[in-house]
Each structure stands twice: as C-alpha cells, then as structure tokens.
Motif scaffolding. Structure first.
Motif, PDB file in Angstrom:
ATOM      1  N   GLY A 234       6.829   6.118  -7.054  1.00 28.33           N
ATOM      2  CA  GLY A 234       6.265   5.127  -7.969  1.00 28.33           C
ATOM      3  C   GLY A 234       4.747   5.040  -7.879  1.00 28.33           C
ATOM      4  N   ILE A 235       4.088   6.205  -7.712  1.00 17.92           N
ATOM      5  CA  ILE A 235       2.628   6.212  -7.614  1.00 17.92           C
ATOM      6  C   ILE A 235       2.026   6.800  -8.883  1.00 17.92           C
ATOM      7  CG2 ILE A 235       0.633   7.085  -6.308  1.00 17.92           C
ATOM      8  CD1 ILE A 235       2.545   7.484  -3.910  1.00 17.92           C
ATOM      9  N   LYS A 236       1.034   6.122  -9.399  1.00 18.51           N
ATOM     10  CA  LYS A 236       0.317   6.623 -10.574  1.00 18.51           C
ATOM     11  C   LYS A 236      -1.175   6.561 -10.279  1.00 18.51           C
ATOM     12  CE  LYS A 236       2.168   6.276 -15.207  1.00 18.51           C
ATOM     13  NZ  LYS A 236       2.488   5.417 -16.328  1.00 18.51           N
ATOM     14  N   ILE A 237      -1.836   7.710 -10.325  1.00 15.43           N
ATOM     15  CA  ILE A 237      -3.285   7.715 -10.104  1.00 15.43           C
ATOM     16  C   ILE A 237      -3.930   8.334 -11.341  1.00 15.43           C
ATOM     17  CG2 ILE A 237      -5.181   8.478  -8.583  1.00 15.43           C
ATOM     18  CD1 ILE A 237      -2.997   9.026  -6.421  1.00 15.43           C
ATOM     19  N   ALA A 238      -4.847   7.596 -11.949  1.00 15.52           N
ATOM     20  CA  ALA A 238      -5.520   8.128 -13.144  1.00 15.52           C
ATOM     21  C   ALA A 238      -6.724   8.956 -12.707  1.00 15.52           C
ATOM     22  CB  ALA A 238      -5.963   6.991 -14.043  1.00 15.52           C
ATOM     23  N   LYS A 239      -7.060   9.929 -13.514  1.00 13.99           N
ATOM     24  CA  LYS A 239      -8.190  10.835 -13.240  1.00 13.99           C
ATOM     25  C   LYS A 239      -9.440  10.079 -12.755  1.00 13.99           C
ATOM     26  CE  LYS A 239     -10.763  14.255 -15.982  1.00 13.99           C
ATOM     27  NZ  LYS A 239     -10.638  15.530 -15.285  1.00 13.99           N
ATOM     28  N   LYS A 240      -9.760   8.992 -13.445  1.00 15.30           N
ATOM     29  CA  LYS A 240     -11.007   8.270 -13.114  1.00 15.30           C
ATOM     30  C   LYS A 240     -10.928   7.528 -11.772  1.00 15.30           C
ATOM     31  CE  LYS A 240      -9.876   4.092 -15.806  1.00 15.30           C
ATOM     32  NZ  LYS A 240      -8.698   3.788 -14.996  1.00 15.30           N
TER      33      LYS A 240
ATOM     34  N   PRO B   6       0.827  -1.210   0.000  1.00 18.34           N
ATOM     35  CA  PRO B   6       0.000   0.000   0.000  1.00 18.34           C
ATOM     36  C   PRO B   6       0.866   1.268   0.000  1.00 18.34           C
ATOM     37  CG  PRO B   6      -0.175  -1.150   2.109  1.00 18.34           C
ATOM     38  CD  PRO B   6       0.671  -2.007   1.228  1.00 18.34           C
ATOM     39  N   TRP B   7       0.427   2.243  -0.760  1.00 19.70           N
ATOM     40  CA  TRP B   7       1.182   3.491  -0.854  1.00 19.70           C
ATOM     41  C   TRP B   7       0.352   4.628  -0.257  1.00 19.70           C
ATOM     42  CZ3 TRP B   7      -2.107   6.544  -3.428  1.00 19.70           C
ATOM     43  CH2 TRP B   7      -2.988   5.953  -4.332  1.00 19.70           C
ATOM     44  N   VAL B   8       1.025   5.708   0.149  1.00 17.22           N
ATOM     45  CA  VAL B   8       0.323   6.895   0.661  1.00 17.22           C
ATOM     46  C   VAL B   8       0.912   8.116  -0.040  1.00 17.22           C
ATOM     47  CG1 VAL B   8      -0.181   8.310   2.704  1.00 17.22           C
ATOM     48  CG2 VAL B   8       0.008   5.838   2.951  1.00 17.22           C
ATOM     49  N   ARG B   9       0.048   8.937  -0.600  1.00 16.26           N
ATOM     50  CA  ARG B   9       0.533  10.206  -1.160  1.00 16.26           C
ATOM     51  C   ARG B   9      -0.050  11.334  -0.308  1.00 16.26           C
ATOM     52  NH1 ARG B   9       1.968  13.810  -5.289  1.00 16.26           N
ATOM     53  NH2 ARG B   9       0.293  15.285  -5.713  1.00 16.26           N
TER      54      ARG B   9
ATOM     55  N   ASP C 257      -4.929  13.381 -13.613  1.00 20.78           N
ATOM     56  CA  ASP C 257      -3.911  12.333 -13.464  1.00 20.78           C
ATOM     57  C   ASP C 257      -2.789  12.823 -12.550  1.00 20.78           C
ATOM     58  OD1 ASP C 257      -5.340  10.955 -15.326  1.00 20.78           O
ATOM     59  OD2 ASP C 257      -3.929  11.320 -16.982  1.00 20.78           O
ATOM     60  N   VAL C 258      -2.276  11.900 -11.724  1.00 18.87           N
ATOM     61  CA  VAL C 258      -1.157  12.244 -10.840  1.00 18.87           C
ATOM     62  C   VAL C 258      -0.062  11.210 -11.025  1.00 18.87           C
ATOM     63  CG1 VAL C 258      -0.427  12.321  -8.415  1.00 18.87           C
ATOM     64  CG2 VAL C 258      -2.566  13.409  -9.091  1.00 18.87           C
ATOM     65  N   GLU C 259       1.153  11.681 -11.175  1.00 22.36           N
ATOM     66  CA  GLU C 259       2.255  10.727 -11.240  1.00 22.36           C
ATOM     67  C   GLU C 259       3.365  11.184 -10.310  1.00 22.36           C
ATOM     68  OE1 GLU C 259       3.532   9.563 -15.124  1.00 22.36           O
ATOM     69  OE2 GLU C 259       4.867   8.050 -14.265  1.00 22.36           O
ATOM     70  N   ASP C 260       3.692  10.339  -9.340  1.00 25.06           N
ATOM     71  CA  ASP C 260       4.772  10.635  -8.404  1.00 25.06           C
ATOM     72  C   ASP C 260       5.877   9.626  -8.687  1.00 25.06           C
ATOM     73  OD1 ASP C 260       6.462  10.834  -6.194  1.00 25.06           O
ATOM     74  OD2 ASP C 260       4.818  11.353  -4.821  1.00 25.06           O
ATOM     75  N   GLU C 261       6.864  10.050  -9.490  1.00 32.56           N
ATOM     76  CA  GLU C 261       7.901   9.099  -9.938  1.00 32.56           C
ATOM     77  C   GLU C 261       8.737   8.599  -8.779  1.00 32.56           C
ATOM     78  OE1 GLU C 261      10.160  10.668 -13.171  1.00 32.56           O
ATOM     79  OE2 GLU C 261       8.462  10.487 -14.552  1.00 32.56           O
ATOM     80  N   GLU C 262       9.059   9.522  -7.857  1.00 30.15           N
ATOM     81  CA  GLU C 262       9.905   9.164  -6.717  1.00 30.15           C
ATOM     82  C   GLU C 262       9.312   8.004  -5.918  1.00 30.15           C
ATOM     83  OE1 GLU C 262      11.371  11.721  -3.091  1.00 30.15           O
ATOM     84  OE2 GLU C 262      11.461  12.898  -4.953  1.00 30.15           O
TER      85      GLU C 262
END
Ligand code: DP6
Length: 416
Positions: free
Chosen positions: A99-105, A5-8, A92-97
């Motif tokens: 490794g999180i990718k959240i699509a708009k939907k 699980p990831w947390v942004r 859309d959100v991308e946090d490369e550091e």
C-alpha cells in the motif's frame, strides 16, 4: 491519526571486474571521464561481489549508509553525484502489496538508507569500489523505478568510480571513453556475455604487502600530469589494442587475448614507473608470478595463462581452460605454499573443484608437488601469498527478491 511509517526496500548484487585493457588517467576529474577506452572481464559474483540494500521511508530524516556493518559518511562528492543523478531520474512507484505510493516529485524530499556488504575482504585491494558503486546505482535505480537501461546507469556509476561503470554487465565489457563534455556518451557496453567464452578459469593470487599503496585516483592524477608514456599510450597504443582485443574476444583467440592482456598490464605499470614521483604497485612476489607464467607459456610454445595486475600487488591469472588452470594451481602451490599455520581450505578459496582436479587434498599433497620443470632451481617461499581465489567470468547485476537476503530491517530500515 498519523499514518503508520512505511519502508520500501530493494536488494541487489553486483559483480566486480578486472580490466584487460586498463583505464588509467582522466580528462575530467569531477565527471570521471577517461583518456582512453578500456575492456574488462566481469568476475563470478559467487566469489567476489557486493550486495546492497537500499530503503526509503517517510520516517527517515537523512540519507545514511553502512558498509560492512559500519556507518560511513555520504558527504563525499562521488556519493552525492550518484545520488543526485539517480534522484533526477526517479519515477512514480506503486507497491500495491504494501500500500505504498510515491509520486515522482516526492523523491526530492525523501531520504534513503543504504547498506552494503562485500563477500571478500575490502582491504585485499580487489576493486571493491567498482562493485560497490555499481551496486549502489543499480539498486537505487530499481528502488526509484528509474527507466534507464544498464548502459545509461553505467554513466552514473562512472561518477562514483570509473571502473564501476564496467560492473553493470556480465561477460566482457567495454567502457567507451566518449567525446561529449558533459560525459553523457562515456558509458559501458557489453561485448559478449559470460557464456560466450566459458572455458576460461581465473585464479587470483592475493599477495601479501607491507606498504599502503597509492590510491588509483591519486596515482592516475600524477600520471596524467607527468608521464609522457601515458600520452603516447592513450593516443597511439590503446586505440589499436582495443580493436585487437575485441576481435580476440569475439573469436575466442586465446593467444592474442593473452598477449594483449599481459602487454597492457605491463604498459600500465610502466606508466606508473614513468610517473613523477614513480609509483610501484607490483612487488617481488608479483614479479615472481609473472616470471613463472612467462616461463611456462614460453616452454609450451603457446600461451596457457594471461596475467594482469591493477593498482596493487595481486595477480589476476586467466587460464585458457580447466586443464591449464589445474596445472597453474599446481605450479603456484609449489612456488607459494601456505605457511605452516594456514590450512589448505582457507588458502585456496572460491571454486575448490580445481584443487580436486589438481589431485590436492591436504598439505601432504602440496608438499609432494614436483617443481615446475620449466623453472630452473624453483624456490618455494611460504608466506608471500595470503590466499588464492579460484573463479571464472560471471554475470552482471541482479535483484535479490528474497527479503531474507536484505541487509536492512524491513520495518525499521536499519541494519539487521
Ligand atoms: C588500475 O576506478 O579505482 O584498476 O575512477 O579514480 O575511482 P577512480 O579509479 P578506479 O581506477 C581503476 C584503475 C585500474 C584499472 C582499471 O580498472 O581499468
């Protein structure tokens, strides 16, 4: 294998504001649309602000919020409206550091955790909801990568609490009432930033009160239903005052600024008295502070200080410059000295350098203060003021990038 699980998280800080032309009365209760424009000054977040951390994680199973460390319900319509409006603008959100990718939907299904903290007592009646909703909306917009500018975000914060829309900018801010039925043009714009008029000094007297005040929401609903003075104010008085106030701010004309600010505060409280049943926000101490400022301004021939009071007895005093603020503090401390068991350090908080300029270092200096010459038989009363906050106009919302300032744990997304 299950994904870890990831947390942004995003943390933001947002100031509070005090109106110099008041918002009082709604034409739409749900969308929070006002009956007139209003103008405010943003207060320095160093002394009065809300910090909010918002977090999103695939492991959260519901939206949750903590205010000053205690969990509170998010079920209220105002929270739900803000959350819905921001979610609708997520991108859309991308946090490369990380490794999180959240699509708009995906935002429709994801839940958020929110932790908020005020650096001043919530119960002191110092517009905590304004800074709170502004910070919530600003932080969520950044978390969800919403592309809206601060004015567009202000129209969302407005749906949390009307005055919150003005906390999306620093300096002097105008909330344009708008005409559209759906409220899309009821938003805040910055008139000037905090550097434009940086001589101003603000002293807030947190006045002791025994009663629980009528909430702004209830009070203004009763005024809209029963006060003829409010109708006259919204239609005839405020439009002219807004134009004059904008001009006074633009040209740094303190005399006009002070005259308009005091008159507008007094008319707002007159509307409260004109409401059925009447609402009393100011008390004897508030009235004594007004009288003290009026006598001094009169004796000087030109205004040194403006006063304004919201839905409670606290006085917000705006001094023309440092010299006026220093003299004001001396007069206030003469009339309202701390009670014997309070120490000066906790009685005057915020920018303490004004105390120093006033030549006051300890209680002996307070006791030695001369009575203000313009007040005949000036009385000293202990215990009527809880404390004073020395501050100034300040900046708008900022993101805090240092993770150590976050209020939620970076791994669990729960309060630290
Ligand atoms: C007296 O913004 O607290 O401070 O929109 O119902 O949440 P709601 O009310 P709120 O009202 C503030 C009223 C005021 C004047 C002002 O800030 O303009």
């Amino acid at each position: 294998m299950a994904e870890k699980p990831w947390v942004r998280m995003v943390t933001a800080q947002t100031p509070t504001n005090i109106a110099v032309i008041k918002y009082w009365g709604k034409r739409d209760e749900t969308l929070i649309l006002p009956v007139n424009d209003s103008i405010s000054v943003t207060l320095d977040p160093a002394h009065l602000c809300t910090t909010t951390t918002v977090a999103v994680s695939s492991s959260f199973d519901q939206d949750r919020m903590w205010l000053n460390g205690k969990e509170i319900s998010l079920s209220g319509g105002r929270f739900q409206n803000c959350l819905r409006e921001i979610r609708a603008r997520a991108c859309d959100v991308e946090d490369e550091e990380k490794g999180i990718k959240i699509a708009k939907k995906d935002w429709e299904k994801l839940h958020v955790h929110i932790a908020s903290f005020n650096n001043f007592p919530t119960a002191a009646g110092l517009a905590s909801s304004a800074a709170g909703f502004a910070c919530l909306v600003f932080a969520l917009a950044k978390l969800m990568n919403a592309k809206e500018d601060n004015s567009e975000l202000s129209a969302i914060a407005r749906q949390g609490s009307g005055s919150a829309c003005r906390s999306l900018f620093g300096g002097f801010v105008k909330w344009i009432m708008g005409k559209a039925e759906d409220g899309r043009d009821s938003l805040a714009v910055q008139l000037v930033d905090e550097k434009h008029w940086d001589e101003l000094v603000i002293i807030i007297a947190v006045v002791c009160s025994r009663q629980k005040e009528t909430s702004s929401t209830t009070g203004m609903r009763d005024s809209v239903e029963t006060s003829l003075l409010l109708k006259h104010r919204a239609k005839e008085v405020v439009p002219k005052r807004i134009t004059e106030m904008e001009e006074a701010i633009k040209t740094r004309d303190f005399e006009s600024f002070a005259q308009l600010t005091c008159a507008d505060s007094n008319q707002f409280h007159a509307v409260c008295l004109d409401t059925c049943p009447p609402i009393f926000y100011m008390n004897d101490t508030s009235h004594r502070i007004i009288s003290c400022v009026e006598k001094w301004n009169r004796s000087e021939g030109t205004p040194q200080v403006a006063y304004t009071f919201d839905a409670g007895p606290n006085a917000v005093l705006i001094a023309h410059n440092r010299k006026a603020a220093t003299q004001l503090l001396q007069k206030l401390l003469f009339c309202f000295p701390p009670s014997s068991d309070t120490d000066l350090n906790s009685y005057v908080i915020g920018d303490k350098s004004i105390l120093k300029d006033a030549g006051i270092e300890d209680m002996k200096d307070v006791e030695a203060l001369p009575p203000p010459p313009e007040i005949k038989d000036a009385q000293r009363s202990k215990g009527d003021v809880s404390y004073f906050i020395c501050t100034k106009p300040g900046r708008g919302p900022v993101l805090l990038s240092d993770e150590s300032q976050a209020l939620l744990h970076p791994e669990t997304g729960l309060p630290k």
